[in-house]
Design a protein around this motif. Structure first.
Motif, PDB file in Angstrom:
ATOM      1  N   PRO A 177       0.797  -1.228   0.000  1.00  0.00           N
ATOM      2  CA  PRO A 177       0.000   0.000   0.000  1.00  0.00           C
ATOM      3  C   PRO A 177       0.832   1.282   0.000  1.00  0.00           C
ATOM      4  N   GLU A 178       1.918   1.294   0.770  1.00  0.00           N
ATOM      5  CA  GLU A 178       2.726   2.511   0.830  1.00  0.00           C
ATOM      6  C   GLU A 178       3.492   2.747  -0.470  1.00  0.00           C
ATOM      7  N   VAL A 179       4.020   1.666  -1.070  1.00  0.00           N
ATOM      8  CA  VAL A 179       4.737   1.829  -2.333  1.00  0.00           C
ATOM      9  C   VAL A 179       3.764   2.224  -3.439  1.00  0.00           C
ATOM     10  N   GLU A 180       2.559   1.687  -3.389  1.00  0.00           N
ATOM     11  CA  GLU A 180       1.522   2.098  -4.348  1.00  0.00           C
ATOM     12  C   GLU A 180       1.226   3.592  -4.195  1.00  0.00           C
ATOM     13  N   ALA A 181       1.159   4.062  -2.965  1.00  0.00           N
ATOM     14  CA  ALA A 181       0.891   5.480  -2.718  1.00  0.00           C
ATOM     15  C   ALA A 181       2.056   6.360  -3.165  1.00  0.00           C
ATOM     16  N   LEU A 182       3.284   5.923  -2.909  1.00  0.00           N
ATOM     17  CA  LEU A 182       4.449   6.669  -3.384  1.00  0.00           C
ATOM     18  C   LEU A 182       4.476   6.728  -4.904  1.00  0.00           C
ATOM     19  N   THR A 183       4.110   5.612  -5.534  1.00  0.00           N
ATOM     20  CA  THR A 183       4.052   5.577  -6.996  1.00  0.00           C
ATOM     21  C   THR A 183       3.042   6.591  -7.517  1.00  0.00           C
ATOM     22  N   ALA A 184       1.862   6.613  -6.911  1.00  0.00           N
ATOM     23  CA  ALA A 184       0.822   7.550  -7.340  1.00  0.00           C
ATOM     24  C   ALA A 184       1.248   8.997  -7.097  1.00  0.00           C
ATOM     25  N   TYR A 185       1.891   9.238  -5.962  1.00  0.00           N
ATOM     26  CA  TYR A 185       2.326  10.595  -5.636  1.00  0.00           C
ATOM     27  C   TYR A 185       3.382  11.085  -6.624  1.00  0.00           C
ATOM     28  N   LEU A 186       4.364  10.251  -6.914  1.00  0.00           N
ATOM     29  CA  LEU A 186       5.412  10.655  -7.848  1.00  0.00           C
ATOM     30  C   LEU A 186       4.862  10.791  -9.270  1.00  0.00           C
ATOM     31  N   HIS A 187       3.901   9.956  -9.608  1.00  0.00           N
ATOM     32  CA  HIS A 187       3.290  10.072 -10.941  1.00  0.00           C
ATOM     33  C   HIS A 187       2.595  11.422 -11.085  1.00  0.00           C
ATOM     34  N   GLU A 188       1.929  11.847 -10.015  1.00  0.00           N
ATOM     35  CA  GLU A 188       1.204  13.119 -10.063  1.00  0.00           C
ATOM     36  C   GLU A 188       2.143  14.318  -9.951  1.00  0.00           C
ATOM     37  N   ARG A 189       3.140  14.207  -9.069  1.00  0.00           N
ATOM     38  CA  ARG A 189       3.967  15.376  -8.751  1.00  0.00           C
ATOM     39  C   ARG A 189       5.195  15.508  -9.640  1.00  0.00           C
ATOM     40  N   ALA A 190       5.778  14.402 -10.074  1.00  0.00           N
ATOM     41  CA  ALA A 190       7.101  14.482 -10.692  1.00  0.00           C
ATOM     42  C   ALA A 190       7.161  14.065 -12.152  1.00  0.00           C
ATOM     43  N   VAL A 191       6.218  13.251 -12.613  1.00  0.00           N
ATOM     44  CA  VAL A 191       6.274  12.815 -14.012  1.00  0.00           C
ATOM     45  C   VAL A 191       6.159  14.038 -14.932  1.00  0.00           C
ATOM     46  N   GLY A 192       7.027  14.082 -15.920  1.00  0.00           N
ATOM     47  CA  GLY A 192       7.110  15.220 -16.831  1.00  0.00           C
ATOM     48  C   GLY A 192       8.276  16.141 -16.536  1.00  0.00           C
ATOM     49  N   LEU A 193       8.822  16.034 -15.325  1.00  0.00           N
ATOM     50  CA  LEU A 193       9.995  16.825 -14.974  1.00  0.00           C
ATOM     51  C   LEU A 193      11.266  16.109 -15.423  1.00  0.00           C
ATOM     52  N   THR A 194      12.348  16.872 -15.493  1.00  0.00           N
ATOM     53  CA  THR A 194      13.636  16.335 -15.917  1.00  0.00           C
ATOM     54  C   THR A 194      14.533  16.135 -14.709  1.00  0.00           C
ATOM     55  N   VAL A 195      15.262  15.041 -14.703  1.00  0.00           N
ATOM     56  CA  VAL A 195      16.240  14.807 -13.645  1.00  0.00           C
ATOM     57  C   VAL A 195      17.475  15.654 -13.917  1.00  0.00           C
ATOM     58  N   GLU A 196      17.768  16.574 -13.009  1.00  0.00           N
ATOM     59  CA  GLU A 196      18.975  17.385 -13.158  1.00  0.00           C
ATOM     60  C   GLU A 196      20.216  16.597 -12.786  1.00  0.00           C
ATOM     61  N   ARG A 197      20.124  15.865 -11.667  1.00  0.00           N
ATOM     62  CA  ARG A 197      21.256  15.047 -11.251  1.00  0.00           C
ATOM     63  C   ARG A 197      20.821  14.086 -10.157  1.00  0.00           C
ATOM     64  N   VAL A 198      21.572  13.035 -10.001  1.00  0.00           N
ATOM     65  CA  VAL A 198      21.370  12.083  -8.908  1.00  0.00           C
ATOM     66  C   VAL A 198      22.670  12.016  -8.126  1.00  0.00           C
ATOM     67  N   ASP A 199      22.592  12.321  -6.846  1.00  0.00           N
ATOM     68  CA  ASP A 199      23.768  12.266  -5.971  1.00  0.00           C
ATOM     69  C   ASP A 199      23.656  11.050  -5.066  1.00  0.00           C
ATOM     70  N   VAL A 200      24.714  10.283  -4.991  1.00  0.00           N
ATOM     71  CA  VAL A 200      24.753   9.096  -4.135  1.00  0.00           C
ATOM     72  C   VAL A 200      25.704   9.370  -2.986  1.00  0.00           C
ATOM     73  N   SER A 201      25.152   9.380  -1.777  1.00  0.00           N
ATOM     74  CA  SER A 201      25.970   9.602  -0.583  1.00  0.00           C
ATOM     75  C   SER A 201      26.427   8.290   0.033  1.00  0.00           C
ATOM     76  N   ALA A 202      25.558   7.293   0.008  1.00  0.00           N
ATOM     77  CA  ALA A 202      25.890   5.976   0.563  1.00  0.00           C
ATOM     78  C   ALA A 202      26.168   5.019  -0.594  1.00  0.00           C
ATOM     79  N   ILE A 203      27.414   4.714  -0.815  1.00  0.00           N
ATOM     80  CA  ILE A 203      27.787   3.840  -1.927  1.00  0.00           C
ATOM     81  C   ILE A 203      27.136   2.465  -1.784  1.00  0.00           C
ATOM     82  N   SER A 204      26.866   2.042  -0.551  1.00  0.00           N
ATOM     83  CA  SER A 204      26.249   0.734  -0.326  1.00  0.00           C
ATOM     84  C   SER A 204      24.849   0.647  -0.937  1.00  0.00           C
TER      85      SER A 204
END
Length: 285
Positions: free
Chosen positions: A5-32
Protein backbone atom coordinates in the motif's frame (compact mmCIF):
# COMPACT_ATOMS: atom_id res chain seq x y z
CA UNK A 1 9.08 -1.28 6.08
CA UNK A 2 7.04 0.14 3.21
CA UNK A 3 4.80 -2.58 1.80
CA UNK A 4 2.38 -2.79 -1.13
CA UNK A 5 0.00 0.00 0.00
CA UNK A 6 2.73 2.51 0.83
CA UNK A 7 4.74 1.83 -2.33
CA UNK A 8 1.52 2.10 -4.35
CA UNK A 9 0.89 5.48 -2.72
CA UNK A 10 4.45 6.67 -3.38
CA UNK A 11 4.05 5.58 -7.00
CA UNK A 12 0.82 7.55 -7.34
CA UNK A 13 2.33 10.60 -5.64
CA UNK A 14 5.41 10.66 -7.85
CA UNK A 15 3.29 10.07 -10.94
CA UNK A 16 1.20 13.12 -10.06
CA UNK A 17 3.97 15.38 -8.75
CA UNK A 18 7.10 14.48 -10.69
CA UNK A 19 6.27 12.82 -14.01
CA UNK A 20 7.11 15.22 -16.83
CA UNK A 21 10.00 16.83 -14.97
CA UNK A 22 13.64 16.34 -15.92
CA UNK A 23 16.24 14.81 -13.65
CA UNK A 24 18.98 17.38 -13.16
CA UNK A 25 21.26 15.05 -11.25
CA UNK A 26 21.37 12.08 -8.91
CA UNK A 27 23.77 12.27 -5.97
CA UNK A 28 24.75 9.10 -4.13
CA UNK A 29 25.97 9.60 -0.58
CA UNK A 30 25.89 5.98 0.56
CA UNK A 31 27.79 3.84 -1.93
CA UNK A 32 26.25 0.73 -0.33
CA UNK A 33 22.85 1.81 -1.70
CA UNK A 34 24.04 1.80 -5.31
CA UNK A 35 23.64 -1.72 -6.70
CA UNK A 36 24.50 -1.15 -10.38
CA UNK A 37 27.32 0.58 -12.23
CA UNK A 38 26.46 0.18 -15.93
CA UNK A 39 24.87 2.45 -16.96
CA UNK A 40 26.35 4.86 -14.40
CA UNK A 41 23.99 6.90 -12.24
CA UNK A 42 25.12 10.01 -14.12
CA UNK A 43 23.21 8.64 -17.14
CA UNK A 44 19.97 9.65 -15.38
CA UNK A 45 20.85 13.34 -15.68
CA UNK A 46 18.91 15.10 -18.39
CA UNK A 47 16.33 12.35 -18.62
CA UNK A 48 12.61 13.13 -18.35
CA UNK A 49 10.67 11.22 -15.73
CA UNK A 50 8.08 9.56 -17.96
CA UNK A 51 6.37 7.14 -15.60
CA UNK A 52 6.16 5.54 -12.17
CA UNK A 53 5.23 1.94 -11.41
CA UNK A 54 5.32 -0.63 -8.62
CA UNK A 55 6.67 -4.19 -8.66
CA UNK A 56 5.82 -5.80 -5.33
CA UNK A 57 7.62 -3.56 -2.84
CA UNK A 58 9.93 -2.07 -5.51
CA UNK A 59 9.38 1.46 -6.83
CA UNK A 60 10.14 1.90 -10.54
CA UNK A 61 10.75 5.36 -12.02
CA UNK A 62 11.00 5.36 -15.82
CA UNK A 63 13.52 7.81 -17.25
CA UNK A 64 13.01 8.51 -20.93
CA UNK A 65 12.35 5.46 -23.09
CA UNK A 66 15.01 3.06 -21.93
CA UNK A 67 16.14 3.64 -18.35
CA UNK A 68 14.57 2.76 -15.01
CA UNK A 69 15.57 3.90 -11.55
CA UNK A 70 14.36 1.02 -9.39
CA UNK A 71 14.28 1.56 -5.63
CA UNK A 72 13.81 -0.84 -2.73
CA UNK A 73 13.42 0.97 0.58
CA UNK A 74 14.08 -2.16 2.68
CA UNK A 75 13.24 -2.20 6.38
CA UNK A 76 14.35 1.26 7.49
CA UNK A 77 14.33 3.28 4.28
CA UNK A 78 12.00 6.06 3.19
CA UNK A 79 11.41 8.58 0.42
CA UNK A 80 11.21 12.24 1.42
CA UNK A 81 9.89 14.56 -1.31
CA UNK A 82 10.83 18.21 -0.93
CA UNK A 83 9.37 21.11 -2.88
CA UNK A 84 12.78 22.77 -2.72
CA UNK A 85 15.94 20.77 -2.19
CA UNK A 86 18.92 22.30 -0.38
CA UNK A 87 21.58 23.75 -2.70
CA UNK A 88 24.42 22.18 -0.75
CA UNK A 89 25.98 18.98 -2.07
CA UNK A 90 25.74 15.77 -0.10
CA UNK A 91 28.78 14.64 1.82
CA UNK A 92 29.56 10.96 1.16
CA UNK A 93 28.83 8.74 4.13
CA UNK A 94 27.40 11.56 6.25
CA UNK A 95 23.90 11.44 7.69
CA UNK A 96 20.87 9.29 6.84
CA UNK A 97 20.52 10.43 3.20
CA UNK A 98 21.66 7.70 0.82
CA UNK A 99 20.52 9.11 -2.53
CA UNK A 100 19.22 12.51 -3.65
CA UNK A 101 17.33 13.03 -6.92
CA UNK A 102 17.13 16.67 -7.99
CA UNK A 103 14.43 17.65 -10.50
CA UNK A 104 14.17 20.50 -12.98
CA UNK A 105 11.67 22.64 -11.01
CA UNK A 106 13.90 22.71 -7.91
CA UNK A 107 12.02 19.93 -6.15
CA UNK A 108 13.16 16.36 -5.71
CA UNK A 109 13.46 13.61 -3.18
CA UNK A 110 15.89 12.06 -0.76
CA UNK A 111 16.13 8.35 -0.09
CA UNK A 112 17.04 7.93 3.57
CA UNK A 113 17.80 4.97 5.78
CA UNK A 114 17.89 4.77 9.55
CA UNK A 115 19.81 2.29 11.68
CA UNK A 116 23.04 0.43 11.14
CA UNK A 117 21.83 -2.27 8.72
CA UNK A 118 22.10 -0.56 5.35
CA UNK A 119 19.85 -2.44 2.93
CA UNK A 120 18.24 0.35 0.92
CA UNK A 121 18.94 -0.32 -2.75
CA UNK A 122 18.91 1.79 -5.92
CA UNK A 123 19.39 0.29 -9.38
CA UNK A 124 19.72 2.09 -12.72
CA UNK A 125 18.78 -0.46 -15.37
CA UNK A 126 17.37 -0.73 -18.87
CA UNK A 127 14.75 -3.27 -17.81
CA UNK A 128 13.30 -3.66 -14.26
CA UNK A 129 13.72 -7.43 -14.57
CA UNK A 130 17.49 -6.87 -14.52
CA UNK A 131 16.99 -6.26 -10.79
CA UNK A 132 17.29 -9.72 -9.18
CA UNK A 133 14.59 -9.05 -6.60
CA UNK A 134 12.11 -7.96 -9.28
CA UNK A 135 12.92 -10.94 -11.51
CA UNK A 136 12.18 -13.35 -8.65
CA UNK A 137 8.85 -11.83 -7.60
CA UNK A 138 5.78 -14.00 -7.36
CA UNK A 139 2.38 -12.73 -8.48
CA UNK A 140 1.22 -9.46 -6.93
CA UNK A 141 -0.97 -9.97 -3.86
CA UNK A 142 -3.83 -7.94 -5.35
CA UNK A 143 -3.73 -9.84 -8.64
CA UNK A 144 -4.57 -13.23 -7.12
CA UNK A 145 -7.99 -14.86 -7.13
CA UNK A 146 -8.92 -17.65 -4.73
CA UNK A 147 -7.83 -20.41 -7.10
CA UNK A 148 -4.52 -18.69 -7.72
CA UNK A 149 -3.86 -18.43 -3.99
CA UNK A 150 -4.82 -22.08 -3.49
CA UNK A 151 -2.37 -23.13 -6.20
CA UNK A 152 0.44 -21.14 -4.59
CA UNK A 153 -0.15 -22.74 -1.20
CA UNK A 154 -0.02 -26.32 -2.50
CA UNK A 155 3.03 -28.13 -1.22
CA UNK A 156 4.15 -25.20 0.97
CA UNK A 157 5.21 -27.07 4.11
CA UNK A 158 5.72 -23.79 5.97
CA UNK A 159 3.90 -21.59 8.43
CA UNK A 160 1.44 -19.29 6.70
CA UNK A 161 3.04 -16.18 8.22
CA UNK A 162 6.30 -16.94 6.42
CA UNK A 163 4.55 -17.82 3.16
CA UNK A 164 2.72 -14.48 3.08
CA UNK A 165 6.01 -12.64 3.59
CA UNK A 166 7.93 -14.57 0.95
CA UNK A 167 8.18 -12.25 -2.07
CA UNK A 168 8.95 -15.15 -4.39
CA UNK A 169 5.56 -16.65 -3.55
CA UNK A 170 3.36 -13.54 -3.18
CA UNK A 171 4.68 -10.05 -3.93
CA UNK A 172 3.95 -7.01 -1.82
CA UNK A 173 3.15 -8.26 1.68
CA UNK A 174 5.59 -7.77 4.55
CA UNK A 175 5.61 -8.23 8.30
CA UNK A 176 2.96 -5.65 9.16
CA UNK A 177 0.25 -6.51 6.66
CA UNK A 178 0.72 -10.25 7.10
CA UNK A 179 -0.16 -9.74 10.79
CA UNK A 180 -3.22 -7.73 9.79
CA UNK A 181 -4.36 -10.21 7.16
CA UNK A 182 -4.04 -13.20 9.48
CA UNK A 183 -5.93 -11.37 12.23
CA UNK A 184 -8.74 -10.51 9.81
CA UNK A 185 -8.80 -14.13 8.58
CA UNK A 186 -8.91 -15.41 12.20
CA UNK A 187 -5.95 -17.65 11.43
CA UNK A 188 -2.91 -18.65 13.47
CA UNK A 189 0.35 -17.26 12.08
CA UNK A 190 1.83 -20.73 12.60
CA UNK A 191 -0.84 -22.65 10.68
CA UNK A 192 0.66 -24.91 7.98
CA UNK A 193 0.06 -23.40 4.56
CA UNK A 194 -0.43 -26.77 2.87
CA UNK A 195 -2.97 -27.91 5.48
CA UNK A 196 -5.47 -25.08 5.01
CA UNK A 197 -8.94 -26.12 3.94
CA UNK A 198 -10.67 -24.57 0.95
CA UNK A 199 -12.86 -22.55 3.33
CA UNK A 200 -9.79 -21.25 5.16
CA UNK A 201 -8.11 -20.30 1.86
CA UNK A 202 -11.22 -18.41 0.81
CA UNK A 203 -11.26 -16.59 4.14
CA UNK A 204 -7.56 -15.80 3.86
CA UNK A 205 -7.99 -14.49 0.31
CA UNK A 206 -10.90 -12.24 1.33
CA UNK A 207 -8.87 -10.88 4.25
CA UNK A 208 -5.88 -10.22 1.99
CA UNK A 209 -7.98 -8.32 -0.55
CA UNK A 210 -9.89 -6.38 2.12
CA UNK A 211 -6.86 -5.37 4.21
CA UNK A 212 -4.66 -4.37 1.27
CA UNK A 213 -7.41 -2.59 -0.64
CA UNK A 214 -8.43 -0.64 2.45
CA UNK A 215 -4.81 0.33 3.10
CA UNK A 216 -4.28 1.42 -0.52
CA UNK A 217 -7.44 3.53 -0.37
CA UNK A 218 -6.22 5.20 2.83
CA UNK A 219 -2.71 5.73 1.51
CA UNK A 220 -3.11 6.89 -2.09
CA UNK A 221 -3.48 10.66 -2.13
CA UNK A 222 -1.34 11.10 0.97
CA UNK A 223 1.93 12.95 0.72
CA UNK A 224 5.05 10.90 1.28
CA UNK A 225 5.59 12.66 4.61
CA UNK A 226 2.31 11.39 6.08
CA UNK A 227 2.32 7.80 4.85
CA UNK A 228 4.14 6.28 7.82
CA UNK A 229 1.68 7.74 10.33
CA UNK A 230 -1.25 6.67 8.15
CA UNK A 231 0.07 3.11 8.07
CA UNK A 232 0.48 2.93 11.85
CA UNK A 233 -2.96 4.41 12.45
CA UNK A 234 -4.63 1.74 10.34
CA UNK A 235 -3.10 -1.24 12.16
CA UNK A 236 -5.35 -3.39 14.34
CA UNK A 237 -2.76 -5.75 15.87
CA UNK A 238 0.64 -5.08 14.30
CA UNK A 239 2.75 -2.90 16.56
CA UNK A 240 0.03 -2.95 19.22
CA UNK A 241 1.32 -5.59 21.66
CA UNK A 242 -0.21 -5.06 25.11
CA UNK A 243 -3.18 -3.15 23.77
CA UNK A 244 -6.74 -4.43 23.41
CA UNK A 245 -7.79 -6.28 20.28
CA UNK A 246 -10.37 -4.04 18.56
CA UNK A 247 -12.49 -7.11 17.72
CA UNK A 248 -12.72 -9.06 20.99
CA UNK A 249 -10.98 -6.93 23.63
CA UNK A 250 -8.32 -9.53 24.48
CA UNK A 251 -4.73 -8.35 24.86
CA UNK A 252 -2.68 -8.33 21.67
CA UNK A 253 0.34 -10.60 22.14
CA UNK A 254 3.78 -10.70 20.55
CA UNK A 255 6.19 -13.50 19.72
CA UNK A 256 9.46 -13.73 17.83
CA UNK A 257 9.28 -14.87 14.23
CA UNK A 258 12.27 -15.42 11.93
CA UNK A 259 14.23 -12.14 11.93
CA UNK A 260 11.52 -9.99 13.52
CA UNK A 261 8.40 -10.33 15.66
CA UNK A 262 4.70 -10.74 15.03
CA UNK A 263 1.60 -9.58 16.85
CA UNK A 264 -1.65 -11.54 17.10
CA UNK A 265 -4.81 -12.04 19.17
CA UNK A 266 -5.07 -15.43 20.83
CA UNK A 267 -8.85 -15.23 21.16
CA UNK A 268 -9.41 -14.32 17.52
CA UNK A 269 -6.70 -16.45 15.93
CA UNK A 270 -5.56 -19.41 18.02
CA UNK A 271 -8.60 -20.55 20.00
CA UNK A 272 -7.32 -18.76 23.09
CA UNK A 273 -4.01 -20.64 23.12
CA UNK A 274 -0.90 -18.42 23.37
CA UNK A 275 1.91 -19.08 20.92
CA UNK A 276 5.23 -20.12 22.44
CA UNK A 277 7.63 -17.19 22.35
CA UNK A 278 10.50 -18.81 20.49
CA UNK A 279 11.56 -18.56 16.88
CA UNK A 280 9.66 -20.74 14.43
CA UNK A 281 7.51 -22.00 17.30
CA UNK A 282 4.31 -23.94 17.02
CA UNK A 283 1.21 -23.69 19.19
CA UNK A 284 1.69 -24.82 22.75
CA UNK A 285 0.02 -28.15 23.23
Amino acid sequence: MPELPEVEALTAYLHERAVGLTVERVDVSAISALKTFDPPMSAASGRTLTGAARHGKFLDLQLGDDLHLVIHLARAGWLHYREELPKTLLKPGSGPIAVRVRLSDGSGFDLTEAGTQKKLAAYLVKDPKQVPGVARLGPDALSLDVDGLADLLKGKNSQIKGVLRDQQIIAGIGNAYSDEILHAAKMSPFARADKLTRAQIEQLHQAMVDILTEAVTRSVGQKAATLKAEKRAGMRVHGRAGQKCPVCGDVVREVSFADSSLQYCATCQTGGKPLADRRLSRLLR
